[in-house]
Design a protein around this motif. Structure first.
Motif, mmCIF file in Angstrom:
data_model
loop_
_atom_site.group_PDB
_atom_site.id
_atom_site.type_symbol
_atom_site.label_atom_id
_atom_site.label_comp_id
_atom_site.label_asym_id
_atom_site.label_seq_id
_atom_site.Cartn_x
_atom_site.Cartn_y
_atom_site.Cartn_z
ATOM 1 N N ALA A 1 42.612 7.806 -60.936
ATOM 2 C CA ALA A 1 41.766 6.887 -60.275
ATOM 3 C C ALA A 1 40.771 6.028 -61.174
ATOM 4 C CB ALA A 1 41.247 7.640 -59.060
ATOM 5 N N LYS A 2 40.704 6.789 -62.084
ATOM 6 C CA LYS A 2 39.443 6.167 -63.018
ATOM 7 C C LYS A 2 40.340 5.482 -64.415
ATOM 8 C CE LYS A 2 35.159 6.706 -61.371
ATOM 9 N NZ LYS A 2 34.325 7.594 -61.549
ATOM 10 N N LEU A 3 41.008 6.368 -64.994
ATOM 11 C CA LEU A 3 41.841 5.870 -66.130
ATOM 12 C C LEU A 3 43.271 6.310 -66.239
ATOM 13 C CD1 LEU A 3 41.660 5.019 -69.237
ATOM 14 C CD2 LEU A 3 41.270 7.479 -69.759
ATOM 15 N N VAL A 4 44.051 5.409 -66.150
ATOM 16 C CA VAL A 4 45.378 5.401 -66.231
ATOM 17 C C VAL A 4 45.904 4.890 -67.463
ATOM 18 C CG1 VAL A 4 45.971 3.190 -65.024
ATOM 19 C CG2 VAL A 4 47.677 5.043 -64.967
ATOM 20 N N THR A 5 46.894 5.933 -68.084
ATOM 21 C CA THR A 5 47.281 5.539 -69.577
ATOM 22 C C THR A 5 48.862 5.234 -69.767
ATOM 23 O OG1 THR A 5 47.606 7.821 -70.138
ATOM 24 C CG2 THR A 5 45.627 6.847 -70.680
ATOM 25 N N TYR A 6 49.332 4.387 -70.376
ATOM 26 C CA TYR A 6 50.803 4.045 -70.405
ATOM 27 C C TYR A 6 51.358 3.954 -72.053
ATOM 28 C CZ TYR A 6 50.513 2.720 -65.602
ATOM 29 O OH TYR A 6 50.418 2.813 -64.412
ATOM 30 N N VAL A 7 52.240 4.428 -72.285
ATOM 31 C CA VAL A 7 52.631 4.343 -73.796
ATOM 32 C C VAL A 7 54.101 3.547 -73.686
ATOM 33 C CG1 VAL A 7 53.770 5.575 -75.784
ATOM 34 C CG2 VAL A 7 51.859 6.299 -74.964
ATOM 35 N N ILE A 8 54.441 2.464 -74.445
ATOM 36 C CA ILE A 8 55.265 1.601 -74.669
ATOM 37 C C ILE A 8 56.257 1.921 -76.064
ATOM 38 C CG2 ILE A 8 56.417 -0.692 -74.773
ATOM 39 C CD1 ILE A 8 54.078 -1.564 -72.885
ATOM 40 N N ALA A 9 57.465 2.614 -75.835
ATOM 41 C CA ALA A 9 58.080 2.576 -77.224
ATOM 42 C C ALA A 9 58.876 1.256 -77.495
ATOM 43 C CB ALA A 9 59.024 3.780 -77.137
ATOM 44 N N SER A 10 58.465 0.515 -78.060
ATOM 45 C CA SER A 10 59.003 -0.877 -78.342
ATOM 46 C C SER A 10 60.037 -0.859 -79.428
ATOM 47 C CB SER A 10 57.818 -1.942 -78.909
ATOM 48 O OG SER A 10 58.101 -3.134 -79.246
ATOM 49 N N GLY A 11 60.970 -1.513 -79.147
ATOM 50 C CA GLY A 11 62.227 -1.763 -80.328
ATOM 51 C C GLY A 11 61.419 -2.821 -81.380
#
Length: 704
Positions: free
Chosen positions: A195-205
């Motif tokens: 609710a306070k900190l949401v994280t995402y990782v994108i493995a980009s081509g």
């Protein structure tokens, strides 16, 4: 999914290094995206997408993301699409700005130094969870190289692609272990309090488009007309790719929708091999030829860094399942580079400022067209298109192709050699019927082929004295098909070969004849610039360019108005004044500037000029010093001579002045004094001076 009724009017998005390739295009894309726009129906996004694709930056719309960023090169100019640039000396100062942002995007694919900064940033946000007033979103843009050593899902079928569901099985390339460590840290920090900190990782081509990134070396070599493009290794490795705008669209969707999946793969559907990409670029922008080189040879290429080399040799099949099934993306290149190569080339030329420069210089014979065109071609690095050169090159190519007809081992010729032989025979027959002249239809064909060649389409050209007639212009620039045609009030024309600038050099016939008559004999020999030849060509030029019907009428009807320049008024050497005027009309060059070899040559010439200048200054200084020394020696000798003369004159003057005195002494003094001295010597008194004085007093001769 975020509540549509509770969408904020705007959000602050931090993007690191907004002056780098990926940071710039991600920030530019997001700055034109209305918050929550990706949650709406695609039909409502068409207008927005059109504005994002535009080469110009439209005014920001209400409710768009506000971009806050840092610069890789300190002191660089703030991009127009960035609201604020963070200038900081310490990480604490940077963190004060980060906590003011709603979304933090860190790209670690271009600068390894950003890996530590990104993990520090997410760790600081995680440690401050209790003090955060607003929820934060942290997006890490990583690379598919963290999957490079992953074992196949099925050893019997290695072509099964990896998806987001397999991210726990990923194994990184040895040179990208820090990247996977950062990915794990970011995912971990987002699990404590979503609710306070949401994280995402994108493995980009591997990103491409908009001027190119990792594939720039290919586009640059092809644009420069390299004989063959280099393919590293055997070229059979599958390279995951994605257009930079599509990567930015993935980030937009994450920012808008807060998906439950925390690890996403961002690649297009192409799955091309490296050889496929290299061949496609070579066919569409270069010569069409490809050369395979070993990995060891590839490492010697100064244009390729180690990280880029590792990426180009990756062999990885990936499928962005979640992105394709759950995100609303208006793909810029969903099917990859090969299917969209013409658009990629257009973006590359526009973004790099490499659009071709097309010009034509017309005018009567001997007016100086070739002299001016050559200087302009050297300055702008354009191709000088002269009638004789075009014809000679075309005939040579036809002869070379026709010679293959007699070769028995020719395969897959598709009849081109036979067609070229027949064309060559038709040209020879035409020359015999026209007193050795080639008909216009063949000349026009040669010119069209030349202007449509890759070198002319890449850099541009300057037409030197052609077309000469209205009919030639109509045939030369006639549109071949609807795609290359541009409609006007007069007719359709081929916009890929139509000159953008038309320069007409003018001069009276008498001036031109006088100019040719004053040319040296060795310059005139073997050319048309004889008195008879010039008269004949001038008469023909005036005949086909009457006031009512001239080749300029064709361009006037197309709203391409000529710039007329009177050569008679140009008294400069090699018409340099006219060349400078034309440069102002044509504008700045559109190329990469001097090549490394040209820069080295320029430095060598500057060094030679400097050494020559120093040598000349030294020689001049030595000559001046020698002259001054000789002058000083002459003055010294002159002074010594004059001094001797003065001494002699003084001596002679003293001698002359002393004669009366000597006579006086000898007559009146010396007799008495001599006798007194003699008496003194005889007497030898105690005080000789007093004795002598007394003697002189007593024996003083009386003078009347």
């Amino acid at each position: 999914m975020a509540d549509d009724d509770d969408k904020p009017q705007t959000k602050r998005v931090f993007v690191n290094h907004v002056d780098s390739y990926e940071g710039r295009h991600i920030a530019k894309y997001l700055s034109q995206c209305v918050v929550g726009a990706s949650l709406e129906d695609p039909e409502d996004e068409e207008e927005d997408a059109a504005s994002v694709d535009s080469a110009f930056i439209p005014p920001p719309k209400e409710g768009c993301y506000d971009i806050i960023g840092t610069l890789k090169k300190k002191g660089s100019r703030k991009p127009d699409f960035v609201k604020e640039i963070i200038a900081y000396e310490t990480k604490d100062q940077l963190y004060e700005h980060l906590v003011e942002c709603d979304i933090i995007v860190y790209d670690i694919t271009e600068d390894p130094d950003q890996i530590d900064e990104s993990t520090w940033a997410v760790s600081e946000l995680h440690s401050d969870l209790d003090r955060l007033e607003k929820p934060k979103m942290f997006i890490l843009v990583s690379t598919v190289m963290t999957w490079a050593r992953s074992k196949p899902l099925d050893p019997d079928d290695p072509e099964i692609p990896f998806t987001e569901d397999d991210y726990r099985r990923r194994k990184p390339h040895p040179n990208f272990k820090e990247h996977i460590s950062a990915e794990k840290t970011v995912i971990k920090m987002g699990k404590t309090n979503k609710a306070k900190l949401v994280t995402y990782v994108i493995a980009s081509g591997l990103t491409y488009g908009c001027g190119e990134n990792i594939f720039h070396y290919l586009f640059k070599s092809a644009w420069h007309n390299a004989p063959m493009l280099q393919c590293f290794g055997n070229g059979t490795n599958v390279v995951p790719t994605i257009h930079i705008k599509d990567l930015a669209a993935v980030i937009q969707n994450i920012a808008d929708s807060r998906p439950k999946v925390r690890y996403l793969v961002a690649v297009d559907d192409s799955q091309p091999t490296l050889e496929d990409i290299v061949k496609c670029v070579s066919m569409s922008l270069g010569t069409g030829r490809v050369k395979t080189i070993t990995k060891e040879e590839a490492l010697l290429n100064k244009d390729i860094e180690q990280a880029d080399f590792d990426m180009l040799l990756v062999n990885l099949r990936m499928d962005a399942v979640y992105v394709k099934e759950n995100m609303r993306i208006q793909w810029a290149a969903e099917m990859g580079t090969i299917e969209n190569i013409q658009r990629m080339i257009k973006e590359y030329k526009e973004d790099r400022g490499l659009l071709p420069v097309r010009s034509a210089i017309l005018g009567p014979p001997a007016v100086g067209k070739t002299t001016v065109a050559k200087q302009l071609c050297d300055h702008y690095k354009l191709h000088h298109i002269k009638i004789k050169d075009v014809i000679d090159e075309a005939i040579e190519n036809l002869e070379r192709s026709a010679a293959r007809v007699d070769q028995e081992d020719v395969e897959d010729d598709d009849g081109k050699a036979q067609d070229d032989q027949e064309l060559l025979e038709a040209i020879q027959a035409s020359k015999e019927e026209n007193n050795g002249r080639i008909e216009d239809q063949y000349i026009i064909r040669f010119f069209r082929d030349k202007l449509h060649s890759m070198p002319c389409q890449n850099q541009g050209f300057i037409l030197d004295g052609f077309p000469k007639t209205l009919e030639q212009a109509k045939e030369l620039f006639a549109a071949e098909d609807d795609e290359e045609a541009e409609e006007s009030s007069a007719a359709a024309f081929d916009k890929t070969t139509m000159p953008q600038n038309l320069i007409v050099l003018e001069a009276q016939d008498d001036f031109l004849k006088l100019r040719v008559m004053n040319l040296p004999e060795n310059v005139v020999a073997g050319t048309h610039n004889t008195e008879e030849g010039l008269s004949r060509r001038l008469a023909l030029y005036r005949e086909v360019n009457t006031e009512d019907e001239t080749v300029l009428n064709y361009f006037d009807e197309l709203e391409i108005h000529p710039e007329k320049m009177d050569i008679v008024k140009d008294a400069s050497d090699m018409c340099k004044d006219t060349v400078e005027k034309i440069k102002k009309i044509m504008g700045e060059p559109r190329n990469y500037g001097p090549t490394p070899e040209e820069l080295e040559e320029m430095r060598r010439k500057e060094e030679e000029a400097r050494l020559k200048k120093e040598a000349e200054e030294k020689a001049e200084r030595e000559a001046r010093e020698a002259e001054e020394a000789a002058l000083r020696k002459n003055r010294q000798e002159e002074w010594s001579t004059r001094l001797e003369d003065v001494k002699r004159e003084e001596y002679e003057m003293l001698e002359t002045q002393s004669i009366p005195l000597r006579n006086y002494l000898m007559k009146h003094v010396m007799p008495t004094l001599t006798q007194g001295l003699i008496d003194c010597c005889k007497t030898r008194p105690d005080d000789a001076i007093d004795y002598l004085a007394e003697y002189l007093f007593q024996n003083n001769p009386q003078i009347d």
